[in-house]
Design a protein around this motif. Structure first.
Motif, PDB file in Angstrom:
ATOM      1  N   CYS A   1      -5.819  -3.217   2.611  1.00  0.00           N
ATOM      2  CA  CYS A   1      -4.676  -3.758   3.263  1.00  0.00           C
ATOM      3  C   CYS A   1      -4.094  -4.932   2.525  1.00  0.00           C
ATOM      4  O   CYS A   1      -4.823  -5.649   1.899  1.00  0.00           O
ATOM      5  CB  CYS A   1      -5.290  -4.192   4.766  1.00  0.00           C
ATOM      6  N   ARG A   2      -2.815  -4.928   2.492  1.00  0.00           N
ATOM      7  CA  ARG A   2      -2.108  -5.767   1.498  1.00  0.00           C
ATOM      8  C   ARG A   2      -1.452  -7.018   2.384  1.00  0.00           C
ATOM      9  O   ARG A   2      -1.002  -7.941   1.991  1.00  0.00           O
ATOM     10  CB  ARG A   2      -1.179  -5.254   0.669  1.00  0.00           C
ATOM     11  N   CYS A   3      -1.379  -6.656   3.818  1.00  0.00           N
ATOM     12  CA  CYS A   3      -0.585  -7.478   4.615  1.00  0.00           C
ATOM     13  C   CYS A   3      -1.446  -8.547   5.438  1.00  0.00           C
ATOM     14  O   CYS A   3      -0.953  -9.705   5.638  1.00  0.00           O
ATOM     15  CB  CYS A   3       0.205  -6.574   5.601  1.00  0.00           C
ATOM     16  N   THR A   4      -2.715  -8.127   5.910  1.00  0.00           N
ATOM     17  CA  THR A   4      -3.149  -9.049   6.780  1.00  0.00           C
ATOM     18  C   THR A   4      -4.275  -9.726   6.597  1.00  0.00           C
ATOM     19  O   THR A   4      -4.902 -10.749   7.232  1.00  0.00           O
ATOM     20  CB  THR A   4      -3.709  -8.190   7.872  1.00  0.00           C
TER      21      THR A   4
ATOM     22  N   ILE B   1       0.857  -1.222   0.003  1.00  0.00           N
ATOM     23  CA  ILE B   1      -0.103  -0.009  -0.099  1.00  0.00           C
ATOM     24  C   ILE B   1       0.883   1.344   0.061  1.00  0.00           C
ATOM     25  O   ILE B   1       0.556   2.322  -0.313  1.00  0.00           O
ATOM     26  CB  ILE B   1      -1.030  -0.157   1.212  1.00  0.00           C
TER      27      ILE B   1
ATOM     28  N   LEU C   1      -2.289  -5.221  12.535  1.00  0.00           N
ATOM     29  CA  LEU C   1      -1.233  -4.583  11.679  1.00  0.00           C
ATOM     30  C   LEU C   1      -0.106  -5.303  11.401  1.00  0.00           C
ATOM     31  O   LEU C   1       0.276  -5.784  12.336  1.00  0.00           O
ATOM     32  CB  LEU C   1      -1.109  -3.141  12.162  1.00  0.00           C
ATOM     33  N   GLN C   2       0.451  -5.182  10.208  1.00  0.00           N
ATOM     34  CA  GLN C   2       1.754  -5.856   9.991  1.00  0.00           C
ATOM     35  C   GLN C   2       2.772  -4.790   9.645  1.00  0.00           C
ATOM     36  O   GLN C   2       3.215  -4.125  10.544  1.00  0.00           O
ATOM     37  CB  GLN C   2       1.596  -6.838   8.907  1.00  0.00           C
ATOM     38  N   CYS C   3       2.614  -4.105   8.419  1.00  0.00           N
ATOM     39  CA  CYS C   3       3.449  -2.899   8.296  1.00  0.00           C
ATOM     40  C   CYS C   3       2.762  -1.604   8.466  1.00  0.00           C
ATOM     41  O   CYS C   3       3.820  -0.918   8.974  1.00  0.00           O
ATOM     42  CB  CYS C   3       3.754  -2.645   6.688  1.00  0.00           C
ATOM     43  N   GLY C   4       1.750  -1.682   8.786  1.00  0.00           N
ATOM     44  CA  GLY C   4       1.077  -0.279   9.586  1.00  0.00           C
ATOM     45  C   GLY C   4       0.646   0.683   8.671  1.00  0.00           C
ATOM     46  O   GLY C   4       0.394   1.732   9.178  1.00  0.00           O
ATOM     47  N   ILE C   5       0.986   0.594   7.311  1.00  0.00           N
ATOM     48  CA  ILE C   5       0.661   1.786   6.572  1.00  0.00           C
ATOM     49  C   ILE C   5      -0.742   1.994   6.256  1.00  0.00           C
ATOM     50  O   ILE C   5      -1.203   3.141   6.274  1.00  0.00           O
ATOM     51  CB  ILE C   5       1.606   1.524   5.220  1.00  0.00           C
ATOM     52  N   CYS C   6      -1.628   1.108   6.454  1.00  0.00           N
ATOM     53  CA  CYS C   6      -2.892   1.035   6.137  1.00  0.00           C
ATOM     54  C   CYS C   6      -3.581   1.474   7.378  1.00  0.00           C
ATOM     55  O   CYS C   6      -4.766   1.554   7.430  1.00  0.00           O
ATOM     56  CB  CYS C   6      -3.401  -0.070   5.830  1.00  0.00           C
TER      57      CYS C   6
HETATM   58  S1  FES Z   1      -0.864  -3.899   7.684  1.00  0.00           S
HETATM   59 FE1  FES Z   1       0.414  -3.527   5.498  1.00  0.00          FE
HETATM   60  S2  FES Z   1      -1.268  -2.808   4.135  1.00  0.00           S
HETATM   61 FE2  FES Z   1      -2.331  -3.313   6.242  1.00  0.00          FE
END
Ligand code: FES
Ligand code: FAD
Ligand code: FES
Lengths: 765, 291, 163
Positions: C137-140, A221, C100-105
């Motif tokens: 969200c692309r991570c979770t 994202i 959250l993983q990367c947390g950007i979203c």
């Molecule tokens: S935690 Fe990475 S895009 Fe949602």
């Protein structure tokens, strides 16, 4: 705030861990839920300029001239650069993340020299006092092109009369250049063992199919970004969202022809990567613009269309598979032919795909051929288990068909052929203690596998259940870390692995476990290339393994030092001091870690330690997935009803983040399976370069995903870690294809299995 | 994005004056969910952006059993689908309003913007056509009413002349025993642009056995949203039956003249014209029968 | 030839004045002018929800609002959702549930979820998924995000009942 610790449900195989297996709060969490965390694009510096890139409107063209004079005159513009400002880099190859990089190609990808090779290829860049002025300046740059015919798919590119992208490219045939003919085929490799003819002769059933898969993107994202300051003293500082700060430092050094020591890469918080944030794109341009604008810091970040047009997607491919099996279920022969699109420059993950395609099975007669082929699309870059999903889509579909033809349950069939410790893979290595069969068992025992399928909601709806398995290598690699032991009993812990998904927590947990102290007493921080020793990047499912190993050895070093301090305190030999958890003892004397920390001053002064390791001993991850789908046979739309993924993780350090990796990988796999694809027009323009038309799953497209954690500990790791992040993306496409078959009786051989392709397969259009 | 100036118009005449003065270099800003994207991508140009959200006529949302529904062009979707009258009398419009974009888009996006963007895939348009909507258009001197199906001339192009703006949409009161529905086909379940869509309104007789009348329009299968009178004709006077619905769906399919693009192929859209028409009609009939 | 405009808005309960060009989005103003970098830019065209803010009580994507449109408006960003003490239940549950993983979203999801819970204190899983469909969200894979929102809703309901 007091962190809440939830009890874990994960098994610890009887070992009494204090911290490992707990669901602790990540140390960077509060910053991330309050918006305070600083990601790459959040960098704000005094005198900051904004940079933008001018990109090729053509898929394939020669650059005849570039006139930047009007752009340079626009008020507010501070620097303009073109390919001329970038001295060509050396034609040599180095490892980068999970793949390798040729600096000459990397440099040409960052900024085109004489040719543009894909829609979106950078041709110039501008720095200005505002992003809007920079954008206006781009419009004033005049580029003259001679448009060349593009080649847009792998089979066309392999034809003898195909337009040639790179005039100097020659095929590496099994490692050797044997012809001087210009070509788009960068390499042909092969793994072979046994005798295919004998194997197929022995088979009672043979299945042979050809599969086509389209280009897909990592889809993080956060767009790529980079801020650089090329200072008057020649020192370059780069703030960026990267998976590999050290890889970037080396890439920048090669591209900019500046010694390593003059470059500092500061990895900011990163908004996803999935392999795609190893390579440099904007950072070298920002550095050059900084130099040219009189040493002002320059910040750049991509718009979403730039991300899709010009940053590493993963390969489209054509894969042919032929397999034979006996009535008793034994696979007698397996053959695969894989051709992967590398995009503009060599380097597709076909090698990895060759390894993945049959990896879960023990095979005596096998041959796998792989081709790396350039086409006029962006240069392919690593994407989570690079090359694995499309390979497994082909291999696991054929496996499913064999099982069906033999009238066997798909799990039983796989168990008969399952690889175990000691078996040799088609690509050479012998398996260590893998847990493949354990994942088959887990799915077979799971209620999902036995639950009746839901009733279709309408006469035109069909439901079905599919199974597929997957393999990923897992990587170990180099890690460094350092620590300061504080007088209050805490440990400041500096590690060098970019934290994309909670690894700071897992690493701190392993350090705390080693030291026998509370998780909250370890204060982790991610360092940069100047503050901590070398680390390979966050990728290849290596961080919890390799950097976890470093955390463990760092802990052991601290314990060694602490024993020295206790020895000074009690005037006894350090070697005779006993350590049990956080208690140091000698005879009747006992002191806790915390108490001892308070006495650092009087026992030798401040304490800091560091370790640097080249870790070995990663063991591959295997997984078995089961999915229920509903197919609308009138529209071709596939809905995911239920999904369960069992995976051997070795040991789940932080079960929530292990589940999270499985959820995320499965979600990406579902996106790849169902709707994601690059849509080019016939001239090679990417037509769907937005998140509206590049259709990644939304919250409404997915069910809850059940992650079944299987723990078969890795004997090579102090805590049994194997690596988790990548394998979950490998089985979904195949599992869904197999479920669609069970629902409709139609075998899908294309990705994505979007409504249009499903309708076509059903013969409706 | 090019530089432009911004005016928040307070009255219709203020807006009309600027539009008259600046011609096609003045652009109305309603929710901005199209305009801001278009300006950013260079697909439209503007010297002046006229914010029309502060104009009272464009902000009205009213219903009367005699006059029907009037929706100001700048009323955001979230107001529309939370409105009790719309919920009660125009469920087909609720279908469309709740699936345009996501919640954050619906917080800003308007029907006026959707109509004026004139996308062949604009989700509110087929159902508004089915509801016999009239566009109220104003310029400095004149106010006129245009049936919605006559409003479009091509992809992104309407009959609006420089100096004119859309003030409101008027929907007649629902006829007795009528029902309407909008359905679109998208590959995802949300946040997607229609591959093909159908808006249907049916009027049944008192026994709810026979079609008294019907209107159908398709989305994303022609250069403009496509009113298909043949489909309505195929139903009118017929008993409510699979055969009649089939005939209407075939008529819709025959009228569709789609193209292939990144969102779907021509063959797929042709096929979906049939499927979506059938499903939209079934839903509309269900509603007419009180379902 | 700059045509900057003076804008006054209430941002996170504080009156703020700033000058901006009409072509600057609210997102750009928040990040580059006011240095409130909690709202993220993921797409800059309304497709990802990373820039979500609440404007006059309504959830919007700040990349599709002009900075000048904020004149006189009340805006809440992720920075304004954090209470004086501790964390908002949504923030707390995102942490506890590892949503959250990367947390950007994450800022976008928390802002959007806040707007949901303000309207509907007891949403179903399906309602949460529908409301959040504009946030990518692309991570979770959304699993833990949806759970965190449902958990936070329960906490908020319990807090309200206790009060
Ligand atoms: S935690 Fe990475 S895009 Fe949602
Ligand atoms: C993420 C995202 C998802 C979307 N999803 C959908 C979807 O599912 N379905 C769909 O149909 N659309 C969708 N859209 C497009 C858009 O949201 C809709 O078309 C919306 O209804 C436009 O309304 P608006 O008020 O935002 O228009 P604006 O952007 O304000 O205006 C649109 C156009 O109309 C003109 N205009 C506005 N008001 C008037 C007026 N009163 N008189 C004359 N001209 C006027 C403007 O100048 C502009 O050219 C989506 C957009 C985004 C960004
Ligand atoms: S940045 Fe605004 S929605 Fe993506």
């Amino acid at each position: 705030m007091t962190p809440v610790i939830k009890k874990t449900e994960a098994k610890t195989n009887g070992k009494p861990f204090k911290v490992i297996g707990q669901r602790v709060i990540r140390p960077d969490g509060v910053d991330k839920v309050t918006g305070r965390a600083q990601y790459g694009a959040d960098v704000i510096l005094p005198g900051l300029l904004y940079g933008k890139v001018l990109r090729s409107p053509h898929a394939h063209a020669r650059i005849l001239s570039i006139d930047t004079s009007a752009a340079e005159k626009l008020p507010g513009v501070k620097a303009v650069i073109t390919g001329k400002d970038l001295k060509p880099a050396e034609d040599k190859v180095a490892k980068s993340g999970e793949s390798s990089v040729n600096y000459s190609y990397l440099s040409q990808n960052v900024l085109a020299q004489d040719k543009v090779l894909y829609h979106g290829h950078p041709v110039a860049a501008v720095a200005a006092t505002s992003i809007h002025i920079a954008e206006e300046a781009l419009a004033l740059i005049k580029v003259e092109y001679e448009v060349l015919p593009p080649v847009l798919n792998v089979l066309d590119a392999m034809k003898d009369d195909a337009p040639i992208l790179l005039p100097n490219l020659r095929t590496k045939e099994l490692g050797e250049v044997v012809s001087d003919k210009p070509t788009n085929i960068a390499s042909h490799e092969q793994h072979a063992r046994g005798d295919l003819a004998v194997g197929f002769a022995e088979a009672d059933v043979i299945v042979e199919r050809e599969f086509h898969t389209n280009t897909v993107h990592q889809g993080y994202i956060e767009p790529q970004n980079g801020t650089a300051l090329w200072n008057a003293d020649g020192q370059i500082t780069v703030w960026t969202s990267t998976q590999g700060a050290w890889d970037q430092r080396r890439d920048l050094s090669e591209i900019l022809h500046v010694p390593l020591s003059q470059i500092r890469v500061i990895p900011m918080e990163i908004g996803g990567g999935f392999g795609g944030k190893f390579p440099v794109y904007l950072e070298p341009l920002a550095a050059l613009l900084s130099l040219k604008s009189g040493h002002r810091p320059v910040k750049m970040w991509m718009q979403r269309d730039e991300v899709l047009k010009a940053t590493g997607p993963t390969s489209a491919s054509v894969i042919r598979v032929k397999m034979g099996a006996r009535k008793d279920g034994k696979i007698t022969a397996a053959q695969a032919w894989l051709a992967y699109e590398a995009g503009a420059f060599p380097g597709s993950p076909v090698g990895a795909g060759m390894g993945v395609i049959f990896a879960p099975y023990k095979l005596d007669n096998v041959q796998i051929d792989g081709y790396d082929v350039v086409v006029n699309k962006p240069a392919a870059k690593a994407y989570r288990a690079p090359g694995g999903t499309n390979a497994a889509f082909a291999g696991e579909t054929v496996i499913d068909e064999l099982a069906e033809k033999l009238g066997m349950d798909p799990i039983t069939f796989r168990r008969i052929n399952a690889a175990k410790e000691g078996d040799r893979r088609a690509d050479g290595p012998i398996y260590g203690r893998i847990g493949f069969i354990e994942t088959l068992d887990a799915i077979e025992k799971h209620p999902h596998y036995h639950a009746p399928l839901p009733e279709p909601r309408a006469p035109y709806m069909k439901v079905g259940r599919g199974v597929a398995c997957g393999f990923w290598y897992n990587w170990d690699g180099k890690s460094s870390a350092s620590a300061v032991v504080n007088p209050d009993g805490t440990v400041s812990y500096l590690e060098g692995s970019t934290d994309i998904g909670g690894t700071r927590a897992s690493l701190a947990m392993m350090l705390a476990e080693t030291l026998g102290i509370h998780y909250e007493d370890v204060k982790p921080m991610v360092g940069d290339t100047q503050t901590v020793g070398y680390n390979d990047g966050t990728g290849g499912s290596r961080t919890t393994y390799g950097s976890g190993m470093a955390a463990y050895h760092l802990g052991k070093e601290i314990i060694r030092e602490m024993k020295q301090r206790a020895a000074v305190l009690w005037e006894v030999p350090a070697d005779d001091i006993n350590v049990e958890g956080d208690v140091y003892s000698y005879g009747e004397k006992r002191i806790t870690f915390k108490e001892l920390c308070a006495k650092l001053d009087e026992t030798g002064g401040p304490m800091s330690v560091s370790v640097s390791l080249d870790t070995k001993g990663a063991i591959p991850a295997l997984a078995t997935h089961v999915v229920d789908v509903e197919v609308d046979t009138e529209t071709g739309k596939v809905n995911i009803l239920r999904y369960t993924a069992a995976q051997d993780v070795g040991r789940a350090i932080h079960p929530s983040y292990v589940e999270g990796q499985i959820h995320g990988g499965v979600a990406q796999g579902i996106g790849w399976a169902l709707n994601e694809e690059y849509y080019y027009d016939k001239d090679g323009h990417l037509m769907n370069a937005s998140l509206l038309d590049y259709r990644m799953p939304t919250a409404l497209d997915l069910p809850m995903i059940e992650a079944v954690i299987v723990e078969v500990p890795n004997p090579n790791h102090p805590f049994g870690v194997k690596g988790v992040g990548e394998v979950p993306i490998v089985p979904p496409a195949a599992a869904i294809a197999n479920a669609i078959y069970r629902a409709t009786g139609v075998r899908m051989t294309v990705l994505p299995m979007n409504p249009k392709n499903v309708l076509q397969a059903l013969g409706k259009i | 994005m090019q530089a432009f100036s911004y005016v928040s118009a307070r009255t219709l005449s203020e807006a009309a004056d600027i539009l008259a003065r600046e011609g096609d270099q003045a652009k109305c800003l309603s929710g901005g969910t199209d305009l801001i994207v278009f300006l950013r991508e260079g697909r439209r140009s503007a010297k002046v952006v006229v914010d029309v959200k502060g104009i009272p006529e464009l902000n009205q949302l009213g219903y009367s059993p005699k006059e029907g529904l009037t929706i100001g062009a700048a009323v955001p979707l979230h107001r529309i689908y939370n409105d009790a009258h719309v919920i009660e009398h125009y469920p087909g419009l609720i279908d469309a309003a709740t699936l345009i974009g996501g919640i954050a888009i619906q917080g800003r996006a308007t029907l006026g913007g959707n109509v004026c963007t004139a996308s062949p895939a604009g989700d509110s348009i087929p159902i508004l056509i089915a509801y016999e909507t009239t566009c109220i258009v104003a310029s400095r001197n004149v106010t006129k009413a245009i049936p919605l199906e006559k409003f479009f001339v091509g992809p992104g192009r309407t009959v609006l002349q420089p100096g004119e703006l859309l003030v409101a949409l008027k929907l007649p009161p629902p006829k007795p025993n009528s029902g309407a529905a909008y359905l679109r086909f998208i590959p995802r379940n949300e946040m997607d642009i229609a591959v093909t869509s159908a808006g249907a309104m049916v009027v049944l007789d008192e026994d709810k056995r026979r079609f008294v009348g019907a209107r159908l329009a398709l989305g994303a299968v022609a250069p403009t949203p496509l009113f298909v009178p043949e489909a309505g004709a195929a139903l009118t006077g017929q008993p409510v039956s699979d055969e009649a619905i089939e005939a209407a769906a075939r008529a819709a399919q025959a009228a569709a003249r789609p193209i292939t693009d990144m969102r779907g192929s021509a063959e797929q859209r042709k096929h979906l014209s049939y499927v979506m028409t059938k499903r939209a009609l079934l839903r509309a009939i269900e509603r007419a029968r009180g379902g | 030839m700059s045509n900057k405009v003076l804008v006054t808005a209430t941002i996170n309960d504080e009156e703020r004045s700033f000058v901006c060009e009409p072509r600057q989005s609210l997102l750009e103003v928040l990040r580059d002018v006011l240095h409130l970098t909690g709202a993220k830019e993921g797409c800059n065209n309304g497709n990802c929800g990373a820039c979500a803010v609440i404007m006059n009580g309504v959830l919007v994507n700040s990349c599709l609002v002009l900075g000048v449109e904020a004149n006189g408006a009340a805006i809440t960003t992720i920075e304004g959702i954090t209470p004086k003490e501790g964390l908002h239940p949504l923030q707390q549950k995102f942490l506890e549930d590892a949503a959250l993983q990367c947390g950007i979203c994450t800022p976008g999801f928390i802002v959007a979820a806040k707007a949901l819970l303000d309207k509907n204190p007891n949403p179903t899983e399906q309602e949460v998924r529908y409301w959040l469909a504009g946030n990518l969200c692309r991570c979770t894979g959304y699993d833990k995000i949806v759970r965190a929102v449902l958990d936070a809703a329960a906490t908020l309901r319990a807090e309200k009942q206790a009060a």
